[in-house]
Design an enzyme around this catalytic site. Structure first.
Site, mmCIF file in Angstrom:
data_model
loop_
_atom_site.group_PDB
_atom_site.id
_atom_site.type_symbol
_atom_site.label_atom_id
_atom_site.label_comp_id
_atom_site.label_asym_id
_atom_site.label_seq_id
_atom_site.Cartn_x
_atom_site.Cartn_y
_atom_site.Cartn_z
ATOM 1 N N ASN A 293 -6.902 -1.094 6.063
ATOM 2 C CA ASN A 293 -6.613 -1.820 7.308
ATOM 3 C C ASN A 293 -5.127 -2.145 7.482
ATOM 4 O O ASN A 293 -4.651 -2.271 8.613
ATOM 5 C CB ASN A 293 -7.450 -3.110 7.312
ATOM 6 C CG ASN A 293 -6.929 -4.142 8.283
ATOM 7 O OD1 ASN A 293 -7.176 -4.062 9.486
ATOM 8 N ND2 ASN A 293 -6.171 -5.112 7.784
ATOM 9 N N ALA B 95 2.254 8.478 15.976
ATOM 10 C CA ALA B 95 2.191 9.599 15.029
ATOM 11 C C ALA B 95 1.401 9.188 13.786
ATOM 12 O O ALA B 95 0.554 9.941 13.291
ATOM 13 C CB ALA B 95 3.599 10.042 14.642
ATOM 14 N N SER B 96 1.655 7.969 13.299
ATOM 15 C CA SER B 96 0.947 7.521 12.086
ATOM 16 C C SER B 96 -0.547 7.395 12.361
ATOM 17 O O SER B 96 -1.384 7.801 11.538
ATOM 18 C CB SER B 96 1.514 6.188 11.590
ATOM 19 O OG SER B 96 1.152 5.111 12.443
ATOM 20 N N LYS B 97 -0.910 6.851 13.517
ATOM 21 C CA LYS B 97 -2.319 6.572 13.784
ATOM 22 C C LYS B 97 -3.109 7.847 14.100
ATOM 23 O O LYS B 97 -4.309 7.933 13.816
ATOM 24 C CB LYS B 97 -2.448 5.553 14.913
ATOM 25 C CG LYS B 97 -1.923 4.151 14.529
ATOM 26 C CD LYS B 97 -2.653 3.572 13.330
ATOM 27 C CE LYS B 97 -2.288 2.120 13.049
ATOM 28 N NZ LYS B 97 -2.983 1.601 11.850
ATOM 29 N N SER C 52 -5.807 3.709 15.868
ATOM 30 C CA SER C 52 -5.586 2.821 17.014
ATOM 31 C C SER C 52 -5.843 3.588 18.294
ATOM 32 O O SER C 52 -5.350 4.706 18.457
ATOM 33 C CB SER C 52 -4.136 2.322 17.003
ATOM 34 O OG SER C 52 -3.773 1.839 18.273
ATOM 35 N N TYR D 118 4.464 4.776 15.517
ATOM 36 C CA TYR D 118 3.114 4.194 15.385
ATOM 37 C C TYR D 118 2.041 5.207 15.826
ATOM 38 O O TYR D 118 1.047 5.432 15.127
ATOM 39 C CB TYR D 118 3.045 2.923 16.230
ATOM 40 C CG TYR D 118 1.781 2.108 16.071
ATOM 41 C CD1 TYR D 118 1.609 1.272 14.968
ATOM 42 C CD2 TYR D 118 0.774 2.158 17.026
ATOM 43 C CE1 TYR D 118 0.451 0.517 14.828
ATOM 44 C CE2 TYR D 118 -0.382 1.411 16.891
ATOM 45 C CZ TYR D 118 -0.540 0.581 15.803
ATOM 46 O OH TYR D 118 -1.691 -0.169 15.658
ATOM 47 N N VAL E 292 0.810 -1.227 0.000
ATOM 48 C CA VAL E 292 0.000 0.000 0.000
ATOM 49 C C VAL E 292 0.847 1.283 0.000
ATOM 50 O O VAL E 292 0.347 2.348 -0.337
ATOM 51 C CB VAL E 292 -0.982 0.040 1.198
ATOM 52 C CG1 VAL E 292 -1.997 -1.095 1.107
ATOM 53 C CG2 VAL E 292 -0.250 0.018 2.539
HETATM 54 P P1 NAP Z 1 -1.620 -7.995 11.376
HETATM 55 O O1 NAP Z 1 -2.069 -9.226 12.041
HETATM 56 O O2 NAP Z 1 -0.154 -7.710 11.350
HETATM 57 O O3 NAP Z 1 -2.175 -7.957 9.883
HETATM 58 C C1 NAP Z 1 -1.886 -6.873 9.039
HETATM 59 C C2 NAP Z 1 -1.785 -7.344 7.608
HETATM 60 O O4 NAP Z 1 -1.341 -6.243 6.790
HETATM 61 C C3 NAP Z 1 -0.740 -8.458 7.429
HETATM 62 O O5 NAP Z 1 -1.246 -9.456 6.566
HETATM 63 C C4 NAP Z 1 0.428 -7.719 6.803
HETATM 64 O O6 NAP Z 1 1.276 -8.552 6.031
HETATM 65 C C5 NAP Z 1 -0.308 -6.719 5.945
HETATM 66 N N1 NAP Z 1 0.576 -5.629 5.521
HETATM 67 C C6 NAP Z 1 1.642 -5.121 6.183
HETATM 68 N N2 NAP Z 1 2.235 -4.166 5.456
HETATM 69 C C7 NAP Z 1 1.533 -4.069 4.299
HETATM 70 C C8 NAP Z 1 1.665 -3.275 3.142
HETATM 71 N N3 NAP Z 1 2.673 -2.388 3.010
HETATM 72 N N4 NAP Z 1 0.770 -3.428 2.130
HETATM 73 C C9 NAP Z 1 -0.231 -4.335 2.227
HETATM 74 N N5 NAP Z 1 -0.407 -5.125 3.311
HETATM 75 C C10 NAP Z 1 0.463 -4.997 4.337
HETATM 76 O O7 NAP Z 1 -2.343 -6.718 12.025
HETATM 77 P P2 NAP Z 1 -3.768 -6.595 12.752
HETATM 78 O O8 NAP Z 1 -3.567 -6.782 14.193
HETATM 79 O O9 NAP Z 1 -4.771 -7.404 12.036
HETATM 80 O O10 NAP Z 1 -4.047 -5.046 12.539
HETATM 81 C C11 NAP Z 1 -4.844 -4.533 11.478
HETATM 82 C C12 NAP Z 1 -4.931 -3.013 11.646
HETATM 83 O O11 NAP Z 1 -5.501 -2.690 12.916
HETATM 84 C C13 NAP Z 1 -3.564 -2.322 11.605
HETATM 85 O O12 NAP Z 1 -3.673 -1.084 10.941
HETATM 86 C C14 NAP Z 1 -3.236 -2.102 13.083
HETATM 87 O O13 NAP Z 1 -2.353 -1.035 13.287
HETATM 88 C C15 NAP Z 1 -4.614 -1.839 13.636
HETATM 89 N N6 NAP Z 1 -4.735 -2.144 15.077
HETATM 90 C C16 NAP Z 1 -4.685 -3.422 15.523
HETATM 91 C C17 NAP Z 1 -4.840 -3.668 16.899
HETATM 92 C C18 NAP Z 1 -4.864 -5.070 17.465
HETATM 93 O O14 NAP Z 1 -5.181 -5.239 18.643
HETATM 94 N N7 NAP Z 1 -4.540 -6.095 16.709
HETATM 95 C C19 NAP Z 1 -4.987 -2.591 17.797
HETATM 96 C C20 NAP Z 1 -5.012 -1.304 17.294
HETATM 97 C C21 NAP Z 1 -4.896 -1.080 15.916
HETATM 98 P P3 NAP Z 1 2.538 -9.306 6.744
HETATM 99 O O15 NAP Z 1 2.466 -9.079 8.206
HETATM 100 O O16 NAP Z 1 2.373 -10.741 6.385
HETATM 101 O O17 NAP Z 1 3.735 -8.678 6.140
#
Ligand code: NAP
Length: 256
Positions: free
Chosen positions: A89, A156-158, A141, A154, A63
């Protein structure tokens, strides 16, 4: 089937929260482009949707790369004929204490978490405008907004995502006034979801977090999917520029 005939792109859809969103949007009738940097993961989720009777494709795109974001949109439209919903996402973390954080760690997180949603939304917008229907849903987040030791990049980005969402919501409002389009942009602020990203958190810290969550538990990705399906549907036509907390009350006092 609130999303019948709608077409959605979900970035980072190959695992975690993104996977839960893809499955739920498809259950509501959407045709889904599952996008991830790891093609096998995207294809695995797309296959699960097709096996359940839905329509989906798996696409590989980073992305943070403008050409790949544009190709992601072009491939989706070539396959499904239109685009209505973009779920930004995909996200990463590269944690380090501020004094030790490298420029590469800063750039990597800003590029994926903040520039990524910008590039994908810009690529998607012309297709959405053709349909006079658009839903852009950006991932922020709650923990990022609260601030965290080791996460200046993180956080700053969010928080940047929140600002971008509000400005986009105001710009999208003009399309409604001009040509009656149904266009919204909202941010999502997850709390603690069980995903590969959060699996890196040590058990002891995780247990401490759970004691602070009023609902007394972490969340599953499908619970996010249901929220996104609502926001993506015509039922949410009067919700825009909002940061929706999906956190079991974890960060209910955090302002953003
Ligand atoms: P995750 O398990 O790491 O899944 C994120 C997915 O995005 C992975 O498949 C990853 O691929 C993919 N990705 C990474 N960089 C990318 C790129 N440049 N282009 C396209 N895809 C890419 O994360 P998650 O926990 O599901 O989180 C999803 C979102 O929610 C994120 O934005 C995260 O910051 C936010 N969030 C999550 C939580 C939580 O509790 N989990 C809390 C607050 C916010 P690979 O990892 O295989 O490289």
């Amino acid at each position: 089937m609130r999303l019948q005939d709608r077409v959605a792109i979900v970035t980072g859809g190959g695992q975690g929260i993104g996977e839960g969103i893809c499955l739920e949007l498809a259950r509501e009738g959407a045709k889904v482009a599952v996008v991830d940097v790891v093609l096998e993961n995207a294809e695995k989720v797309a296959r699960a949707i097709v096996d359940a009777g839905g329509e989906a494709i798996g696409l590989k795109a980073d992305v943070s790369n403008k050409a790949e974001a544009e190709k992601m949109v072009a491939d989706t439209v070539a396959r499904f004929g239109r685009l209505d919903i973009l779920v930004n996402n995909a996200g990463i973390n590269r944690d380090a204490l501020f004094e030790k954080m490298t420029e590469e760690e800063w750039d990597a997180v800003i590029n994926v978490n903040l520039k990524g949603p910008f590039l994908c939304a810009q690529a998607a917008l012309p297709e959405m405008r053709k349909n006079k229907y658009g839903r852009v849903i950006n991932f922020s987040s709650k923990g990022g907004a609260a601030g965290n030791v080791g996460q200046v990049n993180y956080s700053a980005s969010k928080m940047g995502v929140i600002g971008m969402t509000r400005s986009l919501a105001k710009e999208f409002g003009r399309y409604a006034a001009k040509d009656g389009a149904d266009f919204t942009c909202n941010a999502i602020m997850p709390g603690f979801f069980e995903t590969p990203m959060s699996a890196k958190i040590p058990d002891k810290i995780k247990e401490g977090f759970i004691t602070q969550i009023p609902l007394g538990r972490t969340a599953q990705p499908t619970e996010m999917g249901k929220v996104i399906a609502f926001l993506a549907s015509p039922d949410a036509s009067y919700i825009t520029g909002t940061a929706v907390g999906v956190d079991g009350g974890f960060f209910m006092g955090v302002q953003c």
